[in-house]
Motif scaffolding. Structure first.
Motif, short mmCIF file in Angstrom:
data_model
loop_
_atom_site.label_atom_id
_atom_site.label_comp_id
_atom_site.label_asym_id
_atom_site.label_seq_id
_atom_site.Cartn_x
_atom_site.Cartn_y
_atom_site.Cartn_z
N GLU A 35 20.31 -25.96 -1.39
CA GLU A 35 21.08 -26.04 -0.17
C GLU A 35 20.54 -25.11 0.90
OE1 GLU A 35 23.23 -27.47 1.49
OE2 GLU A 35 25.01 -26.35 2.04
N HIS A 36 20.31 -25.63 2.11
CA HIS A 36 20.09 -24.79 3.28
C HIS A 36 21.46 -24.42 3.84
CE1 HIS A 36 16.04 -26.72 3.24
NE2 HIS A 36 15.66 -25.59 3.78
N VAL A 37 21.89 -23.18 3.66
CA VAL A 37 23.21 -22.79 4.16
C VAL A 37 23.24 -22.89 5.69
CG1 VAL A 37 24.92 -20.95 4.23
CG2 VAL A 37 23.58 -21.32 2.15
N PHE A 38 22.20 -22.41 6.35
CA PHE A 38 21.98 -22.66 7.77
C PHE A 38 21.18 -23.96 7.79
CE2 PHE A 38 20.20 -22.51 11.93
CZ PHE A 38 20.88 -21.56 12.69
N PRO A 39 21.84 -25.11 8.03
CA PRO A 39 21.19 -26.41 7.78
C PRO A 39 20.02 -26.70 8.72
CG PRO A 39 23.31 -26.71 8.85
CD PRO A 39 23.22 -25.26 8.52
N ALA A 40 19.18 -27.62 8.27
CA ALA A 40 18.00 -28.00 9.04
C ALA A 40 18.39 -28.57 10.40
CB ALA A 40 17.16 -29.01 8.26
N TYR A 41 19.54 -29.24 10.48
CA TYR A 41 19.97 -29.79 11.77
C TYR A 41 20.22 -28.68 12.78
CZ TYR A 41 22.83 -32.21 15.24
OH TYR A 41 23.33 -32.72 16.42
N MET A 43 18.74 -25.80 12.71
CA MET A 43 17.39 -25.30 13.04
C MET A 43 16.78 -26.15 14.14
SD MET A 43 15.84 -24.68 9.21
CE MET A 43 16.90 -24.14 7.87
N ARG A 44 16.91 -27.47 14.02
CA ARG A 44 16.37 -28.39 15.03
C ARG A 44 16.98 -28.11 16.40
NH1 ARG A 44 17.96 -34.04 13.43
NH2 ARG A 44 17.43 -34.31 15.63
N LEU A 45 18.30 -27.90 16.43
CA LEU A 45 18.96 -27.63 17.70
C LEU A 45 18.44 -26.33 18.31
CD1 LEU A 45 22.68 -28.55 16.90
CD2 LEU A 45 20.99 -29.93 18.11
N ALA A 46 18.24 -25.32 17.47
CA ALA A 46 17.76 -24.03 17.96
C ALA A 46 16.35 -24.13 18.53
CB ALA A 46 17.81 -22.99 16.85
N LEU A 47 15.54 -25.01 17.96
CA LEU A 47 14.13 -25.13 18.37
C LEU A 47 13.87 -26.33 19.28
CD1 LEU A 47 12.52 -24.38 14.88
CD2 LEU A 47 12.72 -22.81 16.83
N ASP A 48 14.93 -27.08 19.61
CA ASP A 48 14.79 -28.27 20.46
C ASP A 48 13.81 -29.28 19.89
OD1 ASP A 48 16.58 -27.39 22.49
OD2 ASP A 48 15.02 -26.06 23.28
N CYS A 49 13.93 -29.53 18.57
CA CYS A 49 13.08 -30.53 17.92
C CYS A 49 13.82 -31.86 17.84
CB CYS A 49 12.71 -30.09 16.51
SG CYS A 49 11.51 -28.75 16.44
N PRO A 50 13.15 -32.97 18.06
CA PRO A 50 13.83 -34.28 18.03
C PRO A 50 14.18 -34.76 16.62
CG PRO A 50 11.49 -34.57 18.45
CD PRO A 50 11.74 -33.09 18.50
N SER A 51 13.42 -34.32 15.61
CA SER A 51 13.68 -34.77 14.24
C SER A 51 13.11 -33.75 13.26
CB SER A 51 13.06 -36.14 13.97
OG SER A 51 11.65 -36.04 13.96
N ARG A 64 8.79 -22.03 8.71
CA ARG A 64 9.21 -20.75 8.14
C ARG A 64 10.71 -20.74 7.87
NH1 ARG A 64 5.13 -18.55 11.69
NH2 ARG A 64 6.66 -18.35 13.37
N MET A 65 11.48 -21.26 8.82
CA MET A 65 12.93 -21.30 8.65
C MET A 65 13.33 -22.16 7.46
SD MET A 65 14.02 -21.73 12.67
CE MET A 65 15.79 -21.58 12.47
N GLU A 66 12.73 -23.33 7.35
CA GLU A 66 13.07 -24.26 6.28
C GLU A 66 12.74 -23.71 4.90
OE1 GLU A 66 12.68 -29.07 5.63
OE2 GLU A 66 10.89 -27.96 6.23
N ALA A 67 11.74 -22.84 4.83
CA ALA A 67 11.29 -22.31 3.54
C ALA A 67 11.83 -20.92 3.23
CB ALA A 67 9.76 -22.27 3.52
N ASP A 68 12.64 -20.35 4.12
CA ASP A 68 13.11 -18.98 3.93
C ASP A 68 14.09 -18.91 2.75
OD1 ASP A 68 14.44 -16.41 4.21
OD2 ASP A 68 13.57 -16.33 6.22
N GLY A 84 26.87 -31.80 4.29
CA GLY A 84 25.97 -32.23 5.36
C GLY A 84 25.58 -31.07 6.25
N SER A 85 25.89 -31.18 7.54
CA SER A 85 25.63 -30.08 8.48
C SER A 85 26.86 -29.80 9.32
CB SER A 85 24.44 -30.43 9.38
OG SER A 85 24.66 -31.65 10.07
N HIS A 86 28.05 -30.10 8.76
CA HIS A 86 29.30 -29.84 9.48
C HIS A 86 29.52 -28.34 9.62
CE1 HIS A 86 30.31 -34.00 9.41
NE2 HIS A 86 30.45 -34.07 8.09
#
Length: 260
Positions: A35-41, A43-51, A64-68, A84-86
């Protein structure tokens, strides 16, 4: 992240684990995942990534974030899919989604068991600070995490996990260390003064519980006269679960009536 997955199971949890949201201890992965407690979604919002896939291809920070490892915990797969990412939150009443698991989901909020909230909070706070990712958090999440961090303080096991992850990836979660700073500084002062390493302490808080367990004897699966029924193997398994949920440093047991 693919490399972190192998390290996670082989080095962080090589001898089993306690699942984050349900608190069950397991020796094998079976129906559990990471589980990513701080979810990948977020992370995407923080980095302005589309997917997520685009983030992996174009952003070193995302990789780095995804693998921490500080943000990764073992969880039951079905619980993870509901979460999910709620946003995390506190839900009135008790509306458990899974048997024997204090995990609730309602109105796009999820509520972990009280004994997991500190770990959740310190993981989220760490990621927000370490990667300047606060803008990825849902509204009100930062304040809630700060409160949960204070309400559910870290155990010695959480500190040991922090030590282990530091030995693997070279970074620590300062939100865990903050609860132990006074004790660590006192130990360091004592060591410098005496020229030797003092005995370690458990941290700021010592949790003490008293339990009138009535009887805990066991003699060849037969009752002991005048002392009530003997405990069965299922009784001991249930008692073990309660002890883990208590999360106490010291437990005073009354009316044992037999050897442990």
């Amino acid at each position: 992240y693919s490399a972190a997955r192998g390290i996670f199971w082989d080095q962080v949890y090589p001898n089993g684990f306690t699942e984050l949201y349900c608190g069950k201890t397991r020796a094998a992965r079976d129906d559990h995942n990471i589980e990513h407690v701080f979810p990948a979604y977020w992370m995407r919002l923080a980095l302005d990534c589309p997917s997520r896939s685009r983030c992996r291809r174009s952003s070193k920070d995302f990789n780095r974030m995804e693998a921490d490892l500080h943000n990764l915990y073992p969880t039951k797969t079905r619980v993870n899919s509901v979460w999910g990412s709620h946003p995390f939150g506190e839900i009135a009443g008790e509306n458990h989604k899974f048997p024997s698991c204090d995990f609730e989901a309602q109105n796009s909020l999820v509520e972990p068991r009280p004994l997991a909230r500190g770990e959740v909070a310190r993981s989220v706070l760490y990621m927000a600070q370490a990667y300047d990712a606060e803008k990825g958090l849902p509204d009100g999440q930062l304040e809630l995490m700060q409160r949960w961090d204070q309400e559910d303080t870290p155990t010695a096991e959480e500190l040991a996990r922090n030590d282990l992850i530091e030995s693997i990836q070279g970074t620590r979660n300062p939100f865990i260390d903050a609860h132990f700073e006074d004790d660590l500084q006192r130990l360091e002062n004592q060591k410098n003064k005496r020229g030797q390493k003092p005995a370690p302490t458990m941290g700021k808080t010592v949790r003490i519980a008293s339990w009138n367990i009535k009887n805990l004897h066991f003699e060849n699966d037969k009752p002991i006269p005048k002392r009530g029924p003997s405990r069965s193997e299922s009784d001991f398994e249930r008692i073990s679960t309660y002890i883990k949920e208590l999360d106490a440093d010291i437990i005073a047991l009354q009316e044992i009536n037999g050897p442990l």
